[in-house]
Design an enzyme around this catalytic site. Structure first.
Site, mmCIF file in Angstrom:
data_model
loop_
_atom_site.group_PDB
_atom_site.id
_atom_site.type_symbol
_atom_site.label_atom_id
_atom_site.label_comp_id
_atom_site.label_asym_id
_atom_site.label_seq_id
_atom_site.Cartn_x
_atom_site.Cartn_y
_atom_site.Cartn_z
ATOM 1 N N VAL A 165 -27.242 -27.619 -47.882
ATOM 2 C CA VAL A 165 -25.976 -27.382 -48.575
ATOM 3 C C VAL A 165 -24.896 -28.339 -48.079
ATOM 4 O O VAL A 165 -24.117 -28.886 -48.866
ATOM 5 C CB VAL A 165 -25.522 -25.913 -48.400
ATOM 6 N N GLU A 166 -24.861 -28.567 -46.772
ATOM 7 C CA GLU A 166 -23.800 -29.390 -46.199
ATOM 8 C C GLU A 166 -23.929 -30.871 -46.561
ATOM 9 O O GLU A 166 -22.937 -31.504 -46.952
ATOM 10 C CB GLU A 166 -23.787 -29.238 -44.673
#
Length: 326
Positions: A126-127
């Site tokens: 996600v990051e």
């Protein structure tokens, strides 16, 4: 050991830089609040004002940073759109490839820290799309801009001081470090204070490199979760049904679980999976494509929100981790 070798090279160009700079560049060492910043940096981290001056003379004000922080994705999107960004076929396949490539590192981190390997991978997915999108901003510029020119500056004022300490401890050149517009760095997008507190040397090579070393990045994410109370083997979140209107007083009222499952049931919440009545939980509402979705978040869901306060973020991480188990 300080940046003396780096500063020696910098000092030779400071005069030229100041002459050639426009008002948007290299002016933070002349800012009215610089002396306060330098004094606090020296008091808290023992870094002399001359070093702060040397680096902040090179920092540029980035209007793009101020524009970006004024419109964070979590506030401009609903869950049904936010989910589409992170629960894609490409990101899921990329996560499985990342897990296969780093299977030993993930297994070791899971064993040592008690955090599921899929959750570690999902955070990194996600990051930064598994380390591939770590940010294009020079952290020196983004944090200086936010520390001195953003109205809600205290957070970034603290992070800029920590950034200089981080660079000193890890023997890094502050002028070359890249990250997000908010100063988050590496595979897991740690802000400087988190880097100082939770980054670990995963392969014991004497360095904590969260930009290029997957061993350090994976272990550091796992350590962050453990230090914030991740409960090994416990659930994260489950879908629930609601009835009546009593539940409305508690929905999204707190990220931290402050009600028991029994209390929520009494307010018209019906779990879809077994849960003990005395288990702490929070009632979450997100806007899905077919209307409101209601979820019961347990303590591990709260731990994910310690990484990023957005409930949508935490749900995206959880659902991506579930896809990575298949």
């Amino acid at each position: 050991m300080r940046f003396k070798g780096l500063i020696a090279g910098t000092a030779a160009i400071i005069g030229t830089t100041l002459v050639l700079s426009t008002p948007a560049q290299a002016a933070y060492d002349q800012h009215p609040r610089f002396e306060q910043f330098a004094a606090e940096l020296e008091k808290e981290y023992k870094i002399p004002p001359a070093e702060a001056k040397a680096w902040l003379s090179q920092a540029e004000k980035l209007n793009s940073v101020l524009e970006a922080i004024a419109r964070p994705a979590e506030k401009s999107k609903e869950w049904y759109d936010y989910r589409k960004i992170f629960l894609t076929k490409k990101r899921i396949e990329g996560g499985k490839a990342f897990m296969a490539e780093h299977a030993e590192l993930l297994a070791a981190a899971e064993k040592k820290y008690g955090v599921r390997k899929e959750v570690i991978a999902a955070i990194i997915g996600v990051e930064t799309f598994y380390g591939k999108r770590q940010g294009r901003y020079r952290v020196l510029d983004s944090l200086a801009t936010l520390a001195f020119d953003y109205p809600k500056r205290p957070l970034f004022w603290r992070e800029l001081k920590a950034f200089f300490s981080l660079a000193e401890k890890e023997q890094l050149d502050p002028a070359t470090i890249k990250g997000s517009y908010a100063g988050a760095m590496g595979y897991g997008q740690f802000i400087p204070t988190s880097y100082l507190s939770y980054a670990v040397d995963g392969d014991r090579d004497g360095k904590r490199d969260l930009w290029a070393n997957p061993a350090d990045a994976i272990a550091s994410v796992a350590n962050y979760f453990k230090r914030h109370g991740w409960r090994d083997g416990e659930p994260v979140v489950q879908r629930v049904r609601v009835a009546g209107d009593k539940y409305q007083d508690v929905v999204n009222d707190s990220r931290k679980p402050k009600w028991t499952a029994a209390e929520l049931k009494a307010l018209g919440v019906t779990p879809t999976e077994p849960i003990e009545d005395d288990k702490p939980a929070a009632l979450i509402r997100l806007q899905g494509e077919k209307g409101a979705e209601f979820w019961l978040g347990e303590y591990n869901f709260y731990v994910i929100t310690r990484y990023n306060h957005s409930r949508m973020y935490a749900m995206a991480v959880h659902q991506l981790s579930e896809e990575l188990t298949k």
